[in-house]
Design an enzyme around this catalytic site. Structure first.
Site, PDB file in Angstrom:
ATOM      1  N   LYS A 164       0.917  -1.142  -0.010  1.00  0.00           N
ATOM      2  CA  LYS A 164      -0.169   0.108   0.217  1.00  0.00           C
ATOM      3  C   LYS A 164       1.047   1.113  -0.027  1.00  0.00           C
ATOM      4  O   LYS A 164       1.868   1.323   0.573  1.00  0.00           O
ATOM      5  CB  LYS A 164      -0.911  -0.052   1.264  1.00  0.00           C
ATOM      6  CG  LYS A 164      -2.018   1.123   1.233  1.00  0.00           C
ATOM      7  CD  LYS A 164      -2.845   1.265   2.557  1.00  0.00           C
ATOM      8  CE  LYS A 164      -3.723   2.261   2.727  1.00  0.00           C
ATOM      9  NZ  LYS A 164      -4.583   2.112   3.694  1.00  0.00           N
TER      10      LYS A 164
ATOM     11  N   SER B  88      -9.491   2.621   3.114  1.00  0.00           N
ATOM     12  CA  SER B  88      -8.414   3.152   2.096  1.00  0.00           C
ATOM     13  C   SER B  88      -7.826   2.254   1.609  1.00  0.00           C
ATOM     14  O   SER B  88      -7.273   2.652   0.338  1.00  0.00           O
ATOM     15  CB  SER B  88      -7.661   4.200   3.046  1.00  0.00           C
ATOM     16  OG  SER B  88      -7.046   3.583   3.887  1.00  0.00           O
TER      17      SER B  88
ATOM     18  N   SER C 168      -9.822   0.197   7.235  1.00  0.00           N
ATOM     19  CA  SER C 168      -9.231   0.283   6.173  1.00  0.00           C
ATOM     20  C   SER C 168      -8.399  -0.716   5.590  1.00  0.00           C
ATOM     21  O   SER C 168      -8.225  -0.895   4.400  1.00  0.00           O
ATOM     22  CB  SER C 168      -8.354   1.512   6.097  1.00  0.00           C
ATOM     23  OG  SER C 168      -8.888   2.551   6.195  1.00  0.00           O
TER      24      SER C 168
END
Length: 660
Positions: free
Chosen positions: A76, A151, A175
């Site tokens: 990420k 996210s 997330s």
């Protein structure tokens, strides 16, 4: 668990048998990424990936072995990664390349993984749909018209589409778990402190935690085993021995006690999601587990608490992005202040700006105790709920989200929609959103309404450790927390106007009146007498109204807490003040006006101790109550009871104790 083509076990077996090399696996995955239209990746550097793959092959040739040696992964884009851009999904860091690796990247590289690239995410991990990225939204591979969740939506979409067998993610308030559920894969958010935050671009430091998204619980356990571990560079890292997180996979679950919180199945839960989760719980029962209905009574407090704590910490963390040291800098500016303003206005997206404004407000002078400190107390109440529940059950089961993945740019807010993921996060617990159950490969089933996502089944938790639970009589009422949350929207507007003023004057716009047609002359009408309509006066903002109170609050709670407070304020000037608290048999606190002098009158009242030793009393009002609190006043209390001395609230209408 069967070896699916994209599972880590299957890929490791190919490498071990010599049927594929790390370089061949990397080339095949790079080709998949290049052909994908999901926008799941922000930065891909094929030559760097190939170099890592060759090194992994060389290590195997030297006789090294490992479950992750030569296996491709992705990170990420909030983990800084040497050689790749580390943008956090923001224009502010669009071209930033870190000179070092985050601890998570470092540990996985040491285990032999090959980095395929950096996955897309909501800007600075703020969002739940992956639409708040400077690099565009991510598409859900199950349905291109649907959000993947956020996210960590890029990581979840990449795993679900088979672009990568596993990817790292971060979880601040859901997330990892939410995008894993919406994309039909498995997400694991470890207990806070198990994975180092060194090199993780910070959103809310007391909530952020690294984790993993993969195809199965087995794959998550394998990756977490390499990621987790003590790191002296992270002051919140927990020093615990290394664990085999997959040691219980495949074991029978007879007698396993599964807590099912009734608050997780409220009015906001979609019928199809409810049916899928209940069917999974029934299957657990069939396999020998024992579902137990439990209650987490502070569930609804988690939303207002989260939306005070997270923006406050984000405001502090993001203050470093000012255009001076690294990241975006405005091209044109007149002076240093103008550079700050223009840089942050250009570099941050709308969602980040909203959260920074709210966070700045709740941390401002005079409001820290009123908002941030109160939210931290609510956080403790949430953790206390879980501590109590885990005394009787082994697991807590429930949905991650109230609905399946919705379409892009739709109103996705539903009552209670964030409760399960925000709620468990405030307690600091580990949890897993799973398409398969760790023990028995059990599928949770597919919901029927819209883009399908496998429903999460199990969250394994360890109670957060800390002080004793706060007495029930001291709990801040839900209504008070909701008032705070609602007030933040008005507060953010005030801060926004102040910020705009600091960045230079705003030229007024004078509208040009439309031309009026020339009237045709007519005889004047007969005069009539029309009574003037009274214009009702509208009260000004609450912060602008004077505080006036003749208050007396005398009450005893069930737990033995007794409060006796007398407060008289006229036009923000304190006339009388006497406040005593008896905290059961443990001790007491006492405040008298003679020991203080008033140092501030607007927008709230503040009194400082005359001896200058730091104790302060503060009096502020909201639309329904007037509150008196304290800060730094330990010496006014019996040792050991100060943390139980909560503010006193008065009803401005009656002068008595405010009722929630």
């Amino acid at each position: 668990m069967s070896d699916a083509p994209d599972s880590l076990r299957a890929l490791a077996a190919l490498l071990e048998r010599g049927e594929a090399s790390a370089l061949e696996l990397a080339e095949e995955r790079l080709a998949r990424i290049a052909a994908s239209d999901l926008n799941a990746f922000i930065d891909v550097q094929p030559e760097l990936t190939r170099a890592q793959a060759r090194e992994a092959d060389a290590r195997r040739a030297r006789g090294e072995r490992g479950a992750l040696l030569g296996v491709p992964v992705a990170h990420k884009d909030v983990f800084v990664t040497r050689g790749w851009r580390s943008t956090a999904g923001s224009k502010m860091l669009e071209h930033y390349v870190s000179p070092f690796d985050a601890a998570v990247v470092e540990r996985l590289a040491a285990a032999g993984t090959v980095c395929l690239g950096k996955t897309n995410c909501d800007e600075f991990a703020m969002g739940g749909s992956n639409e708040h990225s400077h690099f565009g939204p991510v598409r859900n591979p199950r349905d291109r018209a649907a959000i993947p969740g956020g996210s960590s939506g890029g990581s979840a979409a990449a795993v679900a589409a088979g672009l990568v067998p596993a990817a790292t993610g971060t979880d601040t308030g859901g997330s990892i778990r939410q995008p894993a559920a919406m994309c039909g894969v498995t997400g694991l958010k470890p207990t806070y402190g198990r994975v180092s935050r060194h090199g993780m671009i910070a959103f809310a430091s007391s909530l952020d935690q690294g984790g993993v998204i993969a195809r199965s619980a087995e794959d998550c356990a394998t990756v977490l085993g390499a990621m987790a571990g003590f790191d002296p560079r992270d002051s919140t890292s927990v020093d615990r021995p290394q664990e085999d997180f997959g040691r219980e996979l495949g074991r029978a679950i007879e007698g396993l006690r599964i807590g099912v919180p009734r608050e997780f199945f409220g009015a906001g839960l979609a019928a199809d999601v409810r049916a899928a989760v209940e069917a999974a719980i029934d299957e657990f029962r069939r396999l020998g587990a024992v579902p137990v209905e439990v209650s987490l009574p502070q569930t609804e407090l988690s939303i207002p608490a989260y939306y005070v704590i997270a923006p406050a910490e984000a405001s502090s963390n993001l203050s470093r992005f000012d255009g001076v040291r690294y990241g975006h800098r405005a091209a044109q500016y007149s002076d240093l202040l103008d550079m700050y303003c223009r840089t942050r206005a250009e570099g941050f997206g709308a969602e980040v700006k909203r959260r920074v404004l709210v966070g700045t407000y709740v941390l401002s002078h005079g409001y820290y105790d009123a908002y941030y400190l109160q939210a931290q107390k609510l956080r403790r109440l949430v953790a206390d709920d879980f501590r109590r529940v885990f005394e009787t059950v082994d697991l807590v089961a429930g949905p991650v989200a109230p609905t399946v993945a919705s379409g892009h740019r739709r109103d996705r807010r539903r009552p209670g929609g964030e409760l399960p993921r925000r709620h468990l996060h405030l307690a600091g617990l580990a949890r897993r959103a799973a398409g398969h159950v760790a023990a028995r490969r059990l599928r949770a089933g597919w919901a029927t309404g819209g883009p399908a996502a496998r429903r999460p089944l199990v969250r394994r938790g360890a109670p957060a450790r800390g002080g004793a639970p706060l007495p029930a009589g001291h709990r801040l009422a839900l209504e008070e927390a909701v008032v705070i949350a609602r007030a933040l929207s008005l507060a953010a507007l005030a801060v926004l106007l102040a910020a705009l003023g600091a960045c230079g004057p705003i030229a007024p716009v004078t509208p040009t009146p439309a031309p009026r047609p020339t009237p045709t002359p007519t005889a004047p009408p007969a005069p009539t007498t029309v009574p003037a309509r009274p214009v009702p006066s509208r009260p000004g903002p609450i912060a602008d109204r004077p505080i006036n109170l003749d208050g007396y609050c005398n009450e005893t709670e069930e737990d033995g807490f007794h409060e006796n407070a007398r407060l008289v304020v006229r036009d923000n000037q304190v006339q009388q003040l006497s406040w005593q608290m008896q905290i059961g048999r443990r001790g007491s606190c006492s405040f008298e006006l003679a020991s203080f002098r008033q140092t501030r009158s607007r927008p709230h009242v503040e009194l400082a101790e005359r001896d200058g030793k730091g104790c302060k009393l503060m009096i502020w009002q909201d639309p329904r109550r007037i509150t008196m609190g304290h800060a730094g006043c330990e010496k006014h209390c019996t040792p050991g009871v100060y943390d139980k001395a909560w503010p006193v609230m008065f009803d401005p209408g009656t002068g008595g104790c405010a009722r929630p």
